[in-house]
Design an enzyme around this catalytic site. Sequence first.
Site, PDB file in Angstrom:
ATOM      1  CE1 TYR A 141      31.319  37.912  41.402  1.00 53.68           C
ATOM      2  CE2 TYR A 141      32.227  39.915  40.471  1.00 53.68           C
ATOM      3  CZ  TYR A 141      32.142  39.015  41.514  1.00 53.68           C
ATOM      4  OH  TYR A 141      32.871  39.215  42.660  1.00 53.68           O
ATOM      5  NE  ARG A 144      27.785  35.653  33.054  1.00 51.83           N
ATOM      6  CZ  ARG A 144      27.422  34.458  33.506  1.00 51.83           C
ATOM      7  NH1 ARG A 144      28.281  33.473  33.586  1.00 51.83           N
ATOM      8  NH2 ARG A 144      26.166  34.252  33.891  1.00 51.83           N
ATOM      9  CG  ASN A 171      26.266  42.937  23.364  1.00 50.81           C
ATOM     10  OD1 ASN A 171      25.153  42.459  23.245  1.00 50.81           O
ATOM     11  ND2 ASN A 171      26.723  43.358  24.540  1.00 50.81           N
ATOM     12  CB  THR A 189      36.061  49.423  33.168  1.00 47.64           C
ATOM     13  OG1 THR A 189      37.392  49.051  33.551  1.00 47.64           O
ATOM     14  CG2 THR A 189      36.091  49.765  31.701  1.00 47.64           C
ATOM     15  CB  SER A 243      41.201  44.920  25.828  1.00 51.25           C
ATOM     16  OG  SER A 243      39.960  45.249  26.441  1.00 51.25           O
ATOM     17  CE1 TYR A 259      34.114  45.272  29.139  1.00 52.90           C
ATOM     18  CE2 TYR A 259      36.337  45.474  30.011  1.00 52.90           C
ATOM     19  CZ  TYR A 259      34.970  45.553  30.188  1.00 52.90           C
ATOM     20  OH  TYR A 259      34.468  45.921  31.398  1.00 52.90           O
ATOM     21  CG  HIS A 260      39.585  47.768  29.034  1.00 54.24           C
ATOM     22  ND1 HIS A 260      40.268  46.583  28.845  1.00 54.24           N
ATOM     23  CD2 HIS A 260      39.273  47.798  30.355  1.00 54.24           C
ATOM     24  CE1 HIS A 260      40.370  45.948  30.007  1.00 54.24           C
ATOM     25  NE2 HIS A 260      39.778  46.653  30.936  1.00 54.24           N
ATOM     26  CE  LYS A 270      32.185  47.971  30.367  1.00 51.57           C
ATOM     27  NZ  LYS A 270      31.172  47.931  31.433  1.00 51.57           N
ATOM     28  NE  ARG A 280      46.218  34.415  36.328  1.00 52.70           N
ATOM     29  CZ  ARG A 280      46.173  35.692  35.971  1.00 52.70           C
ATOM     30  NH1 ARG A 280      45.124  36.172  35.308  1.00 52.70           N
ATOM     31  NH2 ARG A 280      47.176  36.510  36.242  1.00 52.70           N
ATOM     32  CE1 TYR A 296      48.365  35.845  32.949  1.00 52.02           C
ATOM     33  CE2 TYR A 296      47.126  37.737  32.149  1.00 52.02           C
ATOM     34  CZ  TYR A 296      47.201  36.388  32.432  1.00 52.02           C
ATOM     35  OH  TYR A 296      46.120  35.582  32.180  1.00 52.02           O
ATOM     36  NE  ARG A 307      44.909  40.724  30.233  1.00 55.86           N
ATOM     37  CZ  ARG A 307      43.708  41.028  30.688  1.00 55.86           C
ATOM     38  NH1 ARG A 307      43.357  42.300  30.851  1.00 55.86           N
ATOM     39  NH2 ARG A 307      42.838  40.096  31.014  1.00 55.86           N
TER      40      ARG A 307
END
Lengths: 384, 384
Positions: free
Chosen positions: A11, A35, A118, A144, A179, A181-182, A185, A241, A255, A326
């Site tokens: 993106y 992705r 990864n 991030t 998360s 993912y975070h 980072k 979204r 949420y 979450r």
Amino acid sequence: MRVLILGGDGYLGWPTSMALAARGYDICAVDNYLRRNIARETDSEALMPSPHLPSRAELFHALHGGKIRVEIMDCTDYRRLEWLVRDFAPDAVVHYAEQPSAPYSMIGFVEARRTLVNNLEATFNIVWAILEHAPNCHLVKLGTMGEYGTPNIDIEEGWLDVEHNGRRHKFLYPRQGGSLYHTTKVLDTDLLWFYARTYGLRVTDLMQGPVYGLDTAEAAMDPRLAPNFHYDDIFGTVVNRFLVQAVTGVPLTVYGRGGQTRGYLNLKDTLQCIALALDNPVPAGQLRILNQFTEQFTVNQLAERVRAAGRVLGLDVRVQPIPNPRKEMEEHYYNARHSGLLELGLQPHPMTEQVLVEMLGRVARHKEVIDVRKLLPRVAWNKP
Amino acid sequence: MRVLILGGDGYLGWPTSMALAARGYDICAVDNYLRRNIARETDSEALMPSPHLPSRAELFHALHGGKIRVEIMDCTDYRRLEWLVRDFAPDAVVHYAEQPSAPYSMIGFVEARRTLVNNLEATFNIVWAILEHAPNCHLVKLGTMGEYGTPNIDIEEGWLDVEHNGRRHKFLYPRQGGSLYHTTKVLDTDLLWFYARTYGLRVTDLMQGPVYGLDTAEAAMDPRLAPNFHYDDIFGTVVNRFLVQAVTGVPLTVYGRGGQTRGYLNLKDTLQCIALALDNPVPAGQLRILNQFTEQFTVNQLAERVRAAGRVLGLDVRVQPIPNPRKEMEEHYYNARHSGLLELGLQPHPMTEQVLVEMLGRVARHKEVIDVRKLLPRVAWNKP
């Protein structure tokens, strides 16, 4: 300037490749389609189809004249990556080559492991390929804002001066991601700071907030050059979204209590920030951290903005809080500094009603292919 | 109590396995001989040979009656690890299964990558094997005091209460390791804290200082049960190096100015600390961090202690500063809290002259097989 863009199909990677090529930089875009593969596996494909990277590069060349070299390869393969760094001899690397979805990283063991391996190995490998084969190269890494989490004190720009028992020390700002993912980072930043201070690597780590927008000067030339637009629960941001929900008449799914505050920015500003980082490299041994966003607001405030923009188009936008899948604070203090990029010259493009109206119009043109089932969260932050 | 010990062949893993088996706990010791392999590859083998793990377990059984199950396997292999966790059904896991050498992790790309991949994947896998197959299991992880580095403020026990611009927040104490090895332990702590707060894992992360000593109740039964004693530049601690130098008449090699302060502890105290952590598990979702050392002193003070102990044995011990192969502060503030384990009941064994005299005597019995070339640093913290 010769710039290697890792994750060049993404993106942000693809618009960055075009924008820098349009500035006359020599660009090599690298991607392994991770992705796209995950999107296919999780039924989370983008709203508008986009040609594969070599086709997009050819089309860009035909329409604009700018040249983007493409390499389809995996950055966790060190032999290929070091070959490419030797061959292309970059002055700078922009590193987007990470599994970017928080929900994907929370599905289970396999997805968590894929994210960890990864992201860490891609970062480790590019550090070493630079150290071994292009030691003066400037590494521009996408972090991030989510690395900081939501502490109860001001978020500074990368570093925190602590006074404790009458003594002082400047620390890397303590990080706590929401998360896996975070968290990867966070680990990346630890690794980059280690190799910067120990081996003299030059690094800019950009702590970026959620990015929105489809509109860039180069993407406007042809719809096939547009950035990917994901609206699903895996890759879609809350902005996308809400836009899709507004267009399809589905209530905006907030949420929980919706007080989650984040710093957002327009895709045009991401492109500016990357260019500013590249044009202002750091000395050897320095880790420069810049907080990359332009405005902060809550999810409820974002929903209100989308509702107001929908009204302009005659859309009756409703809001429906749903249980939060979450684990995160839903009401919290949030005050994050973000002066570094402004000082370098960033000219922000705020999220005006006009910007949202244009995005709604763009999404509406694809209304018939939207699958509203993809809008609801399929992944919860539950114990496996 | 059923305790799985990962890294059960190591300097700490083996004595821990025996000590807990002697307390009547059911023990399973796991190892892939990574340390032995690296020792062979780098010509850094231990001073006294030691039988392989199954032979040591058999010998321990014959002499003591205690039973230690042995599995030779790699913790980065998730299928085998989850099989073992299902099969053994541990109440607790003691996780030592990491590449433990800072200099090894600084040799080059291959060694750095091996350290990163082994340490992160072993930690990630044991977290998931517990989450999926033994969710109430208590994970006791060995971290290192080196995770904190040498900040200019007091080192607290895991967490730091920060006041900033009139607001307060309690953070995981900010960490900054001095080698890639230390950095992998920082990353481990980030991962463990993420999975504790998100999925309710129970974790005790022990921030341990350098351990010295060969003397445990079980090891005293037979020399073949002794812990590994490394004096080389790869696995040897500064204590072991000084002891060997004192015995062989080589000057003690102080790196740089010698003001490097660290917290040390006796192997007997490591065994106590592990038992105290196991006997006092934490609730689900808690990451308990305990600073595991009993005394802090500088390298110069350590050299003085070894010199004094040598004098008792008639050894003429000299000290010779050499250029520091590491990147580290050689004079710095250091004040680390370590009350948690004392509150749990730790009875420290300080590094008395008697302790050092006994260790010197033990080393002297192997004087003829010492290779003094292994005492000098072969790895520098230089750019590759």
